[in-house]
Design an enzyme around this catalytic site. Structure first.
Site: not given
Ligand code: GDG
Length: 484
Positions: A155, A364
């Site tokens: 990821h 990222d």
């Molecule tokens: C890894 C990789 C890759 C955030 N704050 C809250 C919340 N979130 C949710 C967001 C989003 C998820 O968490 C975060 O996903 P990201 O992709 O932005 O980043 P990582 O957590 O680092 O994820 C990344 C991912 O895996 C998938 O393959 O894209 O590059 O690092 O969905 O909306 N959700 C809630 N409350 C929050 O305060 N419910």
């Protein structure tokens, strides 16, 4: 159809139908429900002694979880996974440390989890392993004689070889990754970095036509499978949750001011300090915006027992305080920095309320927030997206204002441009981004990975031969190419 076995560090804390469950968890769960299967991983609990998996059935899906001892947690999770691999894979080898004991713990936990999973496996299961905590998981299963097709999806980014080589057991880890049948990355760049390592350092051979890599005595498929979201479901949620109290409160408090919105786990890879400083630069260079724009940063803390995470939190608190102290007026706070988690659908509604999505990680894998921001917008009056070139999502969101997060001037100019963007341009950019989001949604990601893995399953004659050779400790095994 053969059963699907999903393996990840954490088994998504899913309560079915609960709106706060993450999109990724829902996507993977859909596949499990369709074919029936098991989701296996750490329960999130620290236990005195790690025992057999605890099974919980829900329809065709079994959740199988195990606890970790304090020592396992410290070495495998907090140590090698999050203090070595995470920073290095995000190009922060300056923040990375290496400790042999922690690495031994990482290998030990992978071996022990593999042994526990083995008790649940059937011969025709296909196994899908997720993320950097589990790089050697297939190798451990192979040692136990497991011949099933095993796929791996990373990821997070995969670093260029020079960075990868800063992890002392780099070659062991790469050789272990080659024990999978399919290795998937978020972007072509990540895939290329992996291939550069294997082809240059380990004299592997890659065939671009069918995506097959021959290395460490193995044949495996290597591909880029960019993860997606369900944009229409997000759009609907964003609209429906627009009347919830916290959204209304924020709308009222804005009193006509523009809103820049950022949401990230509190992590040094997300570029939060640079983001605040670029916003500060906007306020310095364009005083016309004083009192007319606010930045809302939601950053729920994660991994708060890892030292580097404690440091970034302190730095950020300092920066938010300094910038607010410098510019705030009695009725205006430039940065609202919220160190807490919000309900998922509420976040989507907040995205829809804002005029600018500000997503600027230093590195990222993909960044789902950028995609969610776009999907949440009202197509009649959409916000603009400022996006880092170092997020995997930048390849797929052609309507974003793409910035280099190390260039504060460029970021502050992009913010100003986004804040002043005419409606027609915002609409055109939004439409340009929604089309690829729909085309490459979460089901496409999952189905294309699983279809590659299942086609390996049909070329099965191979597997036993490979297991034999791994057991004997040679690297001579040759597998016929699985169909791409
Ligand atoms: C890894 C990789 C890759 C955030 N704050 C809250 C919340 N979130 C949710 C967001 C989003 C998820 O968490 C975060 O996903 P990201 O992709 O932005 O980043 P990582 O957590 O680092 O994820 C990344 C991912 O895996 C998938 O393959 O894209 O590059 O690092 O969905 O909306 N959700 C809630 N409350 C929050 O305060 N419910």
């Amino acid at each position: 159809m053969s059963r699907l076995i999903v393996v990840s560090n954490r088994v998504a804390p899913i309560q079915e139908g609960k709106p706060s469950a993450g999109g990724l968890a829902i996507g993977v769960l859909d596949a499990l429900k369709e074919s029936g299967g098991v989701w296996f991983g750490w329960s999130g609990e620290i236990v005195g002694e790690s025992g057999a998996p605890v099974l919980e059935n829900s329809g065709k899906v079994t959740y199988a979880t195990v606890g970790l001892t304090r020592r396992d947690y410290d070495q495998y999770y907090r140590g090698f996974s999050n203090a070595t691999l995470w920073p290095t894979f995000h190009y922060r080898n300056d923040l990375s440390r290496f400790d042999r004991e922690e690495y031994a713990g990482y290998m030990r936990v992978n071996a022990s989890l593999a042994a526990k999973l083995k008790t649940l496996l059937k011969p025709d299961d296909i196994i899908w392993v997720h993320d950097y905590h589990m790089l050697p998981f297939a190798q451990e299963l192979r040692k136990l004689g497991v011949a099933n097709p095993i796929g791996f999806f990373l990821h997070i980014p995969f670093p260029v070889p020079e960075i990868m080589r800063t992890v002392p057991p780099h070659e062991e880890l790469i050789a272990a990754m080659c024990q999978y049948d399919v290795v998937g990355f978020q972007t072509d760049n990540d895939k290329q970095s992996f291939l550069d390592y294997v082809v240059r350092t380990s004299r592997g051979h890659y065939n671009d036509d069918d995506g097959m890599l021959q290395a460490f005595g193995r044949m495996l498929k290597v591909g880029a499978y960019p993860i997606g979201i369900y944009p229409d479901a997000i759009a609907k949620a964003a609209e429906q949750f627009g009347n919830r109290k916290p959204v209304k409160t924020l709308r009222d408090s804005m009193r006509g001011r523009k809103l820049i919105m950022s949401v990230d786990r509190l992590d040094y890879s997300k570029g939060l300090v640079e983001r605040f400083q670029a916003f500060e630069r906007l306020l310095l260079n364009a005083p016309g915006w004083h009192g007319r724009v606010s930045l809302v940063q939601i950053a729920p803390p994660t991994r708060s027992d890892v030292q580097t995470y404690q440091r970034i939190r302190q730095t950020l608190e300092g920066e938010a305080g300094r910038i607010n102290g410098r510019f705030a007026q009695l009725d205006w706070t430039p940065i609202q920095y919220l160190n807490r988690k919000y309900e998922r659908n509420l976040l989507m509604a907040l995205f829809r309320l804002s005029q600018v999505g500000y997503v600027t990680p230093l590195r990222d894998g993909m960044n789902l927030v950028a995609k969610e921001y776009v999907a949440s917008q009202d197509p009649a009056d959409p916000g603009a997206l400022v996006l880092s070139q170092f997020a995997g999502a930048a390849d797929q969101l052609p309507g974003a204002l793409v910035v280099n997060p190390f260039d504060l001037s460029q970021m502050s100019e992009a913010l100003e441009r986004a804040l002043s963007m005419p409606l027609a341009e915002r609409q055109a950019r939004h439409a340009d981004m929604m089309a690829p989001l729909r085309e490459n949604n979460l089901s496409v990601w999952r189905d294309s990975f699983l279809s590659d893995l299942r086609s390996v399953a049909t070329a099965t004659s191979v597997t036993e031969k490979t297991v034999q050779t791994v057991k004997q400790g040679t690297t001579e095994a040759k597998r016929p190419a699985a169909k791409a």
